[in-house]
Design an enzyme around this catalytic site. Sequence first.
Site, PDB file in Angstrom:
ATOM      1  N   ASP A   1       9.292   1.034   5.136  1.00  0.00           N
ATOM      2  CA  ASP A   1      10.446   0.271   5.616  1.00  0.00           C
ATOM      3  C   ASP A   1      11.274   1.531   6.481  1.00  0.00           C
ATOM      4  O   ASP A   1      11.624   1.309   7.728  1.00  0.00           O
ATOM      5  CB  ASP A   1      11.349  -0.634   4.711  1.00  0.00           C
ATOM      6  CG  ASP A   1      10.646  -1.801   4.204  1.00  0.00           C
ATOM      7  OD1 ASP A   1       9.304  -1.810   4.740  1.00  0.00           O
ATOM      8  OD2 ASP A   1      11.292  -2.159   3.405  1.00  0.00           O
TER       9      ASP A   1
ATOM     10  N   SER B   1      16.067  -5.465   6.750  1.00  0.00           N
ATOM     11  CA  SER B   1      17.543  -5.400   6.661  1.00  0.00           C
ATOM     12  C   SER B   1      18.181  -3.928   5.990  1.00  0.00           C
ATOM     13  O   SER B   1      18.900  -3.318   6.445  1.00  0.00           O
ATOM     14  CB  SER B   1      18.239  -6.668   6.605  1.00  0.00           C
ATOM     15  OG  SER B   1      18.192  -6.844   5.223  1.00  0.00           O
ATOM     16  N   SER B   2      17.632  -4.172   4.778  1.00  0.00           N
ATOM     17  CA  SER B   2      17.910  -2.799   4.094  1.00  0.00           C
ATOM     18  C   SER B   2      17.714  -1.569   4.618  1.00  0.00           C
ATOM     19  O   SER B   2      18.712  -0.439   4.722  1.00  0.00           O
ATOM     20  CB  SER B   2      17.350  -2.716   2.529  1.00  0.00           C
ATOM     21  OG  SER B   2      16.065  -2.886   2.608  1.00  0.00           O
TER      22      SER B   2
ATOM     23  N   THR C   1       0.926  -1.128  -0.106  1.00  0.00           N
ATOM     24  CA  THR C   1      -0.074   0.114  -0.039  1.00  0.00           C
ATOM     25  C   THR C   1       0.951   1.286  -0.089  1.00  0.00           C
ATOM     26  O   THR C   1       0.442   2.489  -0.366  1.00  0.00           O
ATOM     27  CB  THR C   1      -1.126  -0.277   1.365  1.00  0.00           C
ATOM     28  OG1 THR C   1      -0.222  -0.207   2.406  1.00  0.00           O
ATOM     29  CG2 THR C   1      -1.958  -0.978   1.192  1.00  0.00           C
ATOM     30  N   ASP C   2       2.119   1.225   0.244  1.00  0.00           N
ATOM     31  CA  ASP C   2       2.856   2.376   0.803  1.00  0.00           C
ATOM     32  C   ASP C   2       3.328   3.119  -0.671  1.00  0.00           C
ATOM     33  O   ASP C   2       3.118   4.387  -0.663  1.00  0.00           O
ATOM     34  CB  ASP C   2       4.173   2.025   1.472  1.00  0.00           C
ATOM     35  CG  ASP C   2       4.976   1.396   0.899  1.00  0.00           C
ATOM     36  OD1 ASP C   2       4.901   0.478  -0.149  1.00  0.00           O
ATOM     37  OD2 ASP C   2       6.250   1.224   1.498  1.00  0.00           O
TER      38      ASP C   2
ATOM     39  N   GLY D   1      17.116 -10.215   3.414  1.00  0.00           N
ATOM     40  CA  GLY D   1      16.226 -10.880   2.403  1.00  0.00           C
ATOM     41  C   GLY D   1      15.087 -11.581   2.942  1.00  0.00           C
ATOM     42  O   GLY D   1      14.518 -12.250   2.503  1.00  0.00           O
ATOM     43  N   ALA D   2      14.677 -11.555   4.340  1.00  0.00           N
ATOM     44  CA  ALA D   2      13.745 -12.193   4.924  1.00  0.00           C
ATOM     45  C   ALA D   2      12.477 -11.280   5.068  1.00  0.00           C
ATOM     46  O   ALA D   2      11.660 -11.793   5.702  1.00  0.00           O
ATOM     47  CB  ALA D   2      14.264 -12.648   6.325  1.00  0.00           C
TER      48      ALA D   2
ATOM     49  N   LEU E   1      12.141  -8.463   6.772  1.00  0.00           N
ATOM     50  CA  LEU E   1      12.018  -7.905   7.821  1.00  0.00           C
ATOM     51  C   LEU E   1      12.829  -6.660   7.670  1.00  0.00           C
ATOM     52  O   LEU E   1      13.115  -5.878   8.672  1.00  0.00           O
ATOM     53  CB  LEU E   1      12.625  -8.913   8.849  1.00  0.00           C
ATOM     54  CG  LEU E   1      11.957 -10.266   9.141  1.00  0.00           C
ATOM     55  CD1 LEU E   1      12.621 -11.169  10.213  1.00  0.00           C
ATOM     56  CD2 LEU E   1      10.327  -9.929   9.574  1.00  0.00           C
TER      57      LEU E   1
ATOM     58  N   TYR F   1       8.187  -7.111  -8.156  1.00  0.00           N
ATOM     59  CA  TYR F   1       7.972  -5.973  -7.258  1.00  0.00           C
ATOM     60  C   TYR F   1       7.675  -4.683  -8.068  1.00  0.00           C
ATOM     61  O   TYR F   1       6.617  -4.109  -8.151  1.00  0.00           O
ATOM     62  CB  TYR F   1       9.019  -5.578  -6.151  1.00  0.00           C
ATOM     63  CG  TYR F   1       8.574  -4.658  -5.057  1.00  0.00           C
ATOM     64  CD1 TYR F   1       8.139  -5.085  -3.883  1.00  0.00           C
ATOM     65  CD2 TYR F   1       8.673  -3.177  -5.556  1.00  0.00           C
ATOM     66  CE1 TYR F   1       8.041  -4.037  -2.696  1.00  0.00           C
ATOM     67  CE2 TYR F   1       8.419  -2.345  -4.497  1.00  0.00           C
ATOM     68  CZ  TYR F   1       8.099  -2.807  -3.317  1.00  0.00           C
ATOM     69  OH  TYR F   1       7.758  -1.812  -2.352  1.00  0.00           O
TER      70      TYR F   1
HETATM   71  P1  ADP Z   1      15.350  -7.078   3.360  1.00  0.00           P
HETATM   72  O1  ADP Z   1      15.191  -5.534   3.566  1.00  0.00           O
HETATM   73  O2  ADP Z   1      13.743  -7.530   3.360  1.00  0.00           O
HETATM   74  O3  ADP Z   1      16.155  -7.713   4.494  1.00  0.00           O
HETATM   75  P2  ADP Z   1      16.373  -6.488   0.966  1.00  0.00           P
HETATM   76  O4  ADP Z   1      16.858  -7.109  -0.242  1.00  0.00           O
HETATM   77  O5  ADP Z   1      15.783  -5.194   0.827  1.00  0.00           O
HETATM   78  O6  ADP Z   1      15.667  -7.523   1.697  1.00  0.00           O
HETATM   79  O7  ADP Z   1      17.874  -5.997   1.550  1.00  0.00           O
HETATM   80  C1  ADP Z   1      18.677  -7.034   1.822  1.00  0.00           C
HETATM   81  C2  ADP Z   1      20.182  -6.870   1.400  1.00  0.00           C
HETATM   82  O8  ADP Z   1      20.855  -5.620   2.452  1.00  0.00           O
HETATM   83  C3  ADP Z   1      21.054  -8.087   1.361  1.00  0.00           C
HETATM   84  O9  ADP Z   1      21.031  -8.363  -0.104  1.00  0.00           O
HETATM   85  C4  ADP Z   1      22.303  -7.147   1.511  1.00  0.00           C
HETATM   86  O10 ADP Z   1      23.045  -6.371   0.251  1.00  0.00           O
HETATM   87  C5  ADP Z   1      22.288  -6.011   2.369  1.00  0.00           C
HETATM   88  N1  ADP Z   1      22.277  -6.617   3.776  1.00  0.00           N
HETATM   89  C6  ADP Z   1      21.341  -6.444   4.908  1.00  0.00           C
HETATM   90  N2  ADP Z   1      22.158  -7.316   5.952  1.00  0.00           N
HETATM   91  C7  ADP Z   1      23.050  -7.487   5.571  1.00  0.00           C
HETATM   92  C8  ADP Z   1      24.164  -8.451   6.107  1.00  0.00           C
HETATM   93  N3  ADP Z   1      23.834  -8.903   7.829  1.00  0.00           N
HETATM   94  N4  ADP Z   1      25.129  -8.832   5.467  1.00  0.00           N
HETATM   95  C9  ADP Z   1      25.443  -8.721   4.386  1.00  0.00           C
HETATM   96  N5  ADP Z   1      24.457  -7.870   3.591  1.00  0.00           N
HETATM   97  C10 ADP Z   1      23.317  -7.458   4.211  1.00  0.00           C
HETATM   98 MG    MG Z   2      14.601  -4.129   2.156  1.00  0.00          MG
END
Ligand code: ADP
Ligand code: MG
Length: 375
Positions: free
Chosen positions: A164, A119-120, A23-24, A114-115, A117, A216
């Site tokens: 996010d 991380s990016s 939705t964002d 990439g889960a 959750l 996406y």
């Molecule tokens: P999400 O945000 O759901 O986790 P994204 O594809 O948006 O997935 O972001 C994941 C990317 O962020 C990875 O492909 C990598 O480039 C980077 N990244 C995030 N955390 C780590 C980590 N702990 N080690 C290495 N790369 C990471």
């Molecule tokens: Mg992300």
Amino acid sequence: MTNTARAGVWAAPGRVNLIGEHTDYNDGFVLPFALSQQVTVAAARRDDGLLRLRFPAASGGTKDPVQLRIDALEPGRGPRGWAGYAAGVAWALRDAGHPVGGVDVTFSSTVPPGAGLSSSAALEVACALALNDLYELGLPGDELALLCRRAENAYIGAPTGIMDQAASACCTPGHALFLDTRDLSRRHVPFDPAAHGLALLVVDTRVQHAHADGEYGRRRAGCEAAARTLGVRALRDVPHGELPAALGRLPDADSRGLVRHVVTENERVLRAVDLLAAGDLPALGPVLTAGHASLRDDFRVSCPEVDLAVTAALSAGALGARMTGGGFGGSVLALVARGAEEAVGAAVAAAFAEASYAPPHWFGAAASAGARRLS
Ligand code: ADP
Ligand code: MG
């Protein structure tokens, strides 16, 4: 002795979105909360214009340090992987005219990449907060979130919305963040399942999604095209009551599915906010499950592993379950009775073993702190 104005430690969390998926970028509503899993950066100013980035494997990262000249950063030319997010944030701040110079940054992370959750966003927001303090920019959290989104969109090339980054930057403990992504107006809604005898289980299916990877972007482009056909600025502007008429004006089943999902999902976010405000958390369960069906059948961003995690959690007694994040893998959240996290997680793991899928990871999640300076 360390000069605290020139060095410090900052943290930014991953997030789970309770409801309000895809939705964002349609100017709609979202309801994420911050996880306790987070990215931490230890950062110090440098006066030589260098960006020196480290993310030791022992801290959840990868191999070698990366060194870049801050005045040579350019979209599309950055390092790949985690360092790209830091470089993108420095680029976005400078491109917006903020006087950011060199910095040493050492990362550590407990957010699984990439889960689904986020991380990016945790990487981006942690860096942005560090640069904001080290260079005394004085930017508020929502503005940092917008700059982080710009880094992800323009520098990394992933067409994500604002959820996010806003969640990581702005969430508060014990609350979900009800965010209107059109104007970033927000309300912190108390969210404490434990107080209602419930718990929120997150199951990482360990199927890696790939946002930048086309699907996406295609959904996003499809939503924008449908909005043009309907003559609205964004799909958020299609009132729920006018959905049948709107669907009748769309040319094909794909675009009808996109619109039906976005319009009903915005309605589900509003319903969820009402339920949280009324303290009726059990009633949230069916709203979550309906959201999953909509993502699976109308928006078509689920996958077999995610669907199995949802059905296995429901069969094991979850009150509701759905995918969270962009889809095509990633994580599922399930609302369960307090104390049932282990049993429901184990039931999903058993179903995965039966289907010969790799074992999932699961953990109980509570609404945690947004980005902040630690020292
Ligand atoms: P999400 O945000 O759901 O986790 P994204 O594809 O948006 O997935 O972001 C994941 C990317 O962020 C990875 O492909 C990598 O480039 C980077 N990244 C995030 N955390 C780590 C980590 N702990 N080690 C290495 N790369 C990471
Ligand atoms: Mg992300």
